[in-house]
Design a protein around this motif. Structure first.
Motif, PDB file in Angstrom:
ATOM      1  N   GLY A 495      36.407  39.881  55.300  1.00 19.01           N
ATOM      2  CA  GLY A 495      36.158  38.543  55.820  1.00 19.01           C
ATOM      3  C   GLY A 495      36.485  38.364  57.279  1.00 19.01           C
ATOM      4  N   LEU A 496      35.625  37.658  57.997  1.00 16.91           N
ATOM      5  CA  LEU A 496      35.906  37.267  59.364  1.00 16.91           C
ATOM      6  C   LEU A 496      36.568  35.897  59.378  1.00 16.91           C
ATOM      7  N   PRO A 497      37.580  35.676  60.223  1.00 18.39           N
ATOM      8  CA  PRO A 497      38.133  34.324  60.354  1.00 18.39           C
ATOM      9  C   PRO A 497      37.071  33.391  60.927  1.00 18.39           C
ATOM     10  N   ASP A 498      37.015  32.176  60.405  1.00 19.34           N
ATOM     11  CA  ASP A 498      35.999  31.213  60.800  1.00 19.34           C
ATOM     12  C   ASP A 498      36.617  30.155  61.702  1.00 19.34           C
ATOM     13  N   PRO A 499      36.274  30.100  63.001  1.00 20.83           N
ATOM     14  CA  PRO A 499      36.892  29.108  63.886  1.00 20.83           C
ATOM     15  C   PRO A 499      36.572  27.675  63.486  1.00 20.83           C
ATOM     16  N   ALA A 500      35.512  27.466  62.709  1.00 17.07           N
ATOM     17  CA  ALA A 500      35.186  26.123  62.229  1.00 17.07           C
ATOM     18  C   ALA A 500      36.018  25.736  61.009  1.00 17.07           C
ATOM     19  N   ARG A 501      36.703  26.719  60.404  1.00 15.59           N
ATOM     20  CA  ARG A 501      37.547  26.468  59.221  1.00 15.59           C
ATOM     21  C   ARG A 501      38.856  27.234  59.398  1.00 15.59           C
ATOM     22  N   ARG A 502      39.601  26.847  60.405  1.00 11.29           N
ATOM     23  CA  ARG A 502      40.829  27.561  60.750  1.00 11.29           C
ATOM     24  C   ARG A 502      41.876  27.496  59.646  1.00 11.29           C
ATOM     25  N   SER A 503      41.803  26.494  58.794  1.00 13.04           N
ATOM     26  CA  SER A 503      42.799  26.364  57.722  1.00 13.04           C
ATOM     27  C   SER A 503      42.732  27.533  56.748  1.00 13.04           C
ATOM     28  N   LEU A 504      41.606  28.258  56.709  1.00 14.61           N
ATOM     29  CA  LEU A 504      41.484  29.402  55.807  1.00 14.61           C
ATOM     30  C   LEU A 504      42.181  30.648  56.342  1.00 14.61           C
ATOM     31  N   THR A 505      42.607  30.625  57.604  1.00 15.32           N
ATOM     32  CA  THR A 505      43.306  31.766  58.212  1.00 15.32           C
ATOM     33  C   THR A 505      44.487  31.216  58.995  1.00 15.32           C
ATOM     34  N   GLN A 506      45.656  31.206  58.368  1.00 13.83           N
ATOM     35  CA  GLN A 506      46.822  30.572  58.980  1.00 13.83           C
ATOM     36  C   GLN A 506      48.078  31.417  58.809  1.00 13.83           C
ATOM     37  N   ASP A 507      48.956  31.334  59.813  1.00 14.25           N
ATOM     38  CA  ASP A 507      50.306  31.899  59.759  1.00 14.25           C
ATOM     39  C   ASP A 507      50.290  33.355  59.300  1.00 14.25           C
ATOM     40  N   LEU A 508      49.539  34.182  60.018  1.00 18.28           N
ATOM     41  CA  LEU A 508      49.466  35.602  59.681  1.00 18.28           C
ATOM     42  C   LEU A 508      50.665  36.312  60.307  1.00 18.28           C
ATOM     43  N   ASP A 509      51.642  36.628  59.490  1.00 16.97           N
ATOM     44  CA  ASP A 509      52.899  37.227  59.946  1.00 16.97           C
ATOM     45  C   ASP A 509      53.263  38.358  59.002  1.00 16.97           C
ATOM     46  N   PHE A 510      53.014  39.597  59.421  1.00 17.90           N
ATOM     47  CA  PHE A 510      53.351  40.789  58.665  1.00 17.90           C
ATOM     48  C   PHE A 510      54.818  41.095  58.950  1.00 17.90           C
ATOM     49  N   GLN A 511      55.689  40.936  57.939  1.00 19.06           N
ATOM     50  CA  GLN A 511      57.130  41.073  58.121  1.00 19.06           C
ATOM     51  C   GLN A 511      57.609  42.369  57.469  1.00 19.06           C
ATOM     52  N   VAL A 512      58.369  43.157  58.226  1.00 18.31           N
ATOM     53  CA  VAL A 512      58.852  44.452  57.742  1.00 18.31           C
ATOM     54  C   VAL A 512      60.372  44.473  57.810  1.00 18.31           C
ATOM     55  N   ASP A 513      61.001  44.699  56.679  1.00 19.18           N
ATOM     56  CA  ASP A 513      62.461  44.747  56.609  1.00 19.18           C
ATOM     57  C   ASP A 513      62.983  46.103  57.073  1.00 19.18           C
ATOM     58  N   TYR A 514      62.330  47.181  56.636  1.00 17.67           N
ATOM     59  CA  TYR A 514      62.754  48.502  57.084  1.00 17.67           C
ATOM     60  C   TYR A 514      61.612  49.495  56.894  1.00 17.67           C
ATOM     61  N   VAL A 515      61.724  50.628  57.587  1.00 14.47           N
ATOM     62  CA  VAL A 515      60.900  51.815  57.356  1.00 14.47           C
ATOM     63  C   VAL A 515      61.858  52.990  57.230  1.00 14.47           C
ATOM     64  N   ARG A 516      61.679  53.803  56.185  1.00 16.59           N
ATOM     65  CA  ARG A 516      62.565  54.944  55.945  1.00 16.59           C
ATOM     66  C   ARG A 516      61.734  56.179  55.618  1.00 16.59           C
ATOM     67  N   VAL A 517      62.247  57.322  56.024  1.00 19.88           N
ATOM     68  CA  VAL A 517      61.528  58.578  55.845  1.00 19.88           C
ATOM     69  C   VAL A 517      62.490  59.635  55.324  1.00 19.88           C
ATOM     70  N   TRP A 518      62.005  60.451  54.394  1.00 21.95           N
ATOM     71  CA  TRP A 518      62.762  61.593  53.876  1.00 21.95           C
ATOM     72  C   TRP A 518      61.972  62.858  54.178  1.00 21.95           C
ATOM     73  N   SER A 519      62.655  63.887  54.634  1.00 18.52           N
ATOM     74  CA  SER A 519      61.985  65.156  54.900  1.00 18.52           C
ATOM     75  C   SER A 519      61.927  65.988  53.621  1.00 18.52           C
ATOM     76  N   TYR A 520      60.952  66.856  53.557  1.00 21.80           N
ATOM     77  CA  TYR A 520      60.785  67.756  52.404  1.00 21.80           C
ATOM     78  C   TYR A 520      61.463  69.079  52.709  1.00 21.80           C
ATOM     79  N   ASP A 521      62.406  69.458  51.843  1.00 18.56           N
ATOM     80  CA  ASP A 521      63.194  70.663  52.110  1.00 18.56           C
ATOM     81  C   ASP A 521      62.743  71.864  51.287  1.00 18.56           C
ATOM     82  N   GLY A 522      61.621  71.733  50.591  1.00 12.87           N
ATOM     83  CA  GLY A 522      61.108  72.857  49.812  1.00 12.87           C
ATOM     84  C   GLY A 522      61.516  72.844  48.367  1.00 12.87           C
ATOM     85  N   ASN A 523      62.369  71.877  47.954  1.00 15.84           N
ATOM     86  CA  ASN A 523      62.808  71.811  46.558  1.00 15.84           C
ATOM     87  C   ASN A 523      62.035  70.731  45.807  1.00 15.84           C
TER      88      ASN A 523
END
Length: 523
Positions: A495-523
């Motif tokens: 979907g494309l946001p519609d400037p004539a109907r802005r209420s359909l696309t509101q308060d777009l806030d992608f919130q990230v608490d953390y990002v974590r990574v584990w390495s692979y040790d072969g086991n």
């Protein structure tokens, strides 16, 4: 006599319930904790909202005569224009060209008012850049300066540095505005942009004002069911935070608690992520323009990637493919180009995990929050893509975009490669992505790949069942992480946001608490 050293039966039941709940949370168990909390608890939630978006209308002054001495607090009769303001060459998009008087002054001045209700924010910040120097006041009180001399600045003060426009925009400045300088009703931001020399070729200015609040909610009280008595045994302690069975502790992590030492304000750790702008990323195949100040962190340790409406659409160059009208600004982070030819962290195999709240559900038409992996070849693994919705979507997409996220694997992203999609709800995920924070994880080893949502495995493949992920032509080099919030790009996809109907696309806030990574040790 009552034994005062041994726990009572009631105390034992409570301790058992508490430790069971903590342990379940720490390992992200696949089943929900059976016993809700015995007492109502407050749940703080940070909200971040744009008060003055980029490309707003400001009043400005650029003339040989100095402005009135009270220009910071009393509005002069200045012309108005739309940001970004600029003078010179190679400025990028400009809303208002600053006039060039015959006698060139050393400063340009800008003012804008905004209104606050009695519910004042906990704090605000202003995102801008210094080209060449900048000083900012709010209600007549200075809140910050960059590339400006010490002491009082005036019409004939020189900037202390002369960065190029590209360099200034690639290193944005954040000024924290304490609540003590704010007031109910009308407030004014006053900005003086200083030049390094009178014949400076380039000057530019724009700014984005954001407020942060913490809302505390109290959930209803639910009685605690009886917990069966258990035999006495050794003390049970919850595992340490972040440990995952079979993987141990993370080898790389970002809890988004970094503080910029120069400002004392929360900031993205530049040693871990590259916050991108259109100057080094270009225009995506989106209905949005990538801007650095759409990415921020707050003092609760939450990363925010926002997409905001523009007052008017930017036009895509005719030679480029994608939507013509770009109605939003948005944010993008990755681990490329932190250093020449380098990335912050990459690995061929391992486990990648994110805890995030996506801007999906109702009134989010056109958004797609993404956590994904790329390499130096053409392979791409979209660990989590969560689509927004709103209004009427084409039936073929509405049936599977609603209430789900997905893991997608591409051998190539130019349309010539193979693509596979595992939609989380269809694979057994118990939650919808828009009802709060959820944990999304992906494991890739020489023998299997799997996706997890809130600890529930929702997809597993092997080299025998899905060989693409182990094909050295596509996935033979290390993978690095990317985070972004797409807007658009097509009317028939999400979907494309519609400037004539802005209420359909509101308060777009992608919130990230953390990002974590584990390495692979072969086991």
């Amino acid at each position: 006599m009552k034994n005062t050293t041994a726990p009572t039966r009631s105390t034992a039941r409570i301790l058992v319930a508490v430790f069971a709940a903590l342990a379940a949370l720490a390992v992200l168990a696949a089943t929900l904790v059976a016993s809700p909390p015995a007492q109502a608890a407050t749940a703080p939630m940070s909200t971040v909202a744009s008060v003055i978006p980029r490309q707003s209308i400001w009043t400005y002054h650029h003339a040989a005569a100095a402005p009135p001495s009270n220009w910071k607090t009393v509005a002069p009769s200045w012309p108005t224009g739309r940001a970004p303001f600029g003078k010179g060459v190679r400025l990028g998009p400009v809303g208002t060209m600053i006039p060039a008087p015959s006698t060139s002054p050393l400063s340009a001045y800008f003012r804008k008012s905004f209104t606050l209700t009695s519910d004042l924010p906990e704090w605000m910040w202003l995102n801008t850049w210094a080209d060449d120097g900048i000083v900012v006041w709010v209600n007549g009180v200075e809140v910050g300066r960059k590339n400006a001399p010490a002491g009082q600045v005036g019409q004939n003060s020189y900037a202390t540095q002369a960065p190029s426009t590209d360099s200034a925009k690639s290193s944005p400045v954040t000024f924290t505005i304490p609540s003590s300088v704010l007031r109910e009703g009308g407030n004014t931001i006053a900005v003086q942009v200083l030049f390094n020399w009178r014949r400076t070729p380039n000057v530019s200015f724009d700014a984005h004002l954001v407020r942060k609040d913490t809302i505390t909610t109290t959930p209803p009280v639910t009685p605690v069911p009886e917990v069966p008595e258990v035999p006495e045994g050794p003390e049970v302690k919850p595992p340490s935070g972040g440990d995952v069975a079979g993987w141990g502790a993370p080898t790389w992590r970002d809890e988004f608690s970094h503080v910029d030492p120069s400002t004392g304000a929360p900031a993205v750790d530049a040693t871990k992520w590259n916050v991108r702008g259109r100057d080094d990323l270009g225009l995506l195949f989106d209905a949005a323009v990538v801007e650095r100040d759409q990415v921020s962190t707050d003092d609760s340790g939450i990363l925010h990637i926002r997409a905001d409406w523009l007052p008017q659409a930017e036009k895509r160059p005719a030679a480029q493919s994608g939507p013509t009208d770009l109605w939003h600004t948005t944010g993008y982070l990755d681990q490329r180009r932190l250093q020449t030819g380098d990335v912050a962290m990459s690995q061929r195999y391992g486990r990648w995990e994110i805890r995030a709240k996506t801007p999906t559900g109702e009134n989010s038409r056109g958004s797609l929050a993404a956590f994904w992996l790329r390499n130096s070849q053409s392979g791409e693994i979209d660990i989590m893509e969560a689509w927004g919705r709103g209004g009427t979507m084409p039936a073929e997409y509405d049936t599977w975009l609603r209430d789900t996220a997905a893991t997608t694997v591409h051998t190539k992203t130019d349309g010539t490669g193979r693509k596979s999609v595992w939609r989380h709800r269809e694979q057994g995920a118990a939650t919808v992505p828009w009802d709060g924070f959820h944990v999304y994880a992906f494991e890739l080893t020489p023998t299997y790949a799997a996706t997890f949502v809130d600890g529930v495995e929702v997809m597993r493949v092997t080299p025998a069942t899905y060989p693409d992920l182990w094909d050295p032509n596509y996935f033979g080099t290390p993978l690095h992480m990317r985070l972004n919030l797409h807007v658009g790009p097509s009317a028939t996809y999400w979907g494309l946001p519609d400037p004539a109907r802005r209420s359909l696309t509101q308060d777009l806030d992608f919130q990230v608490d953390y990002v974590r990574v584990w390495s692979y040790d072969g086991n």
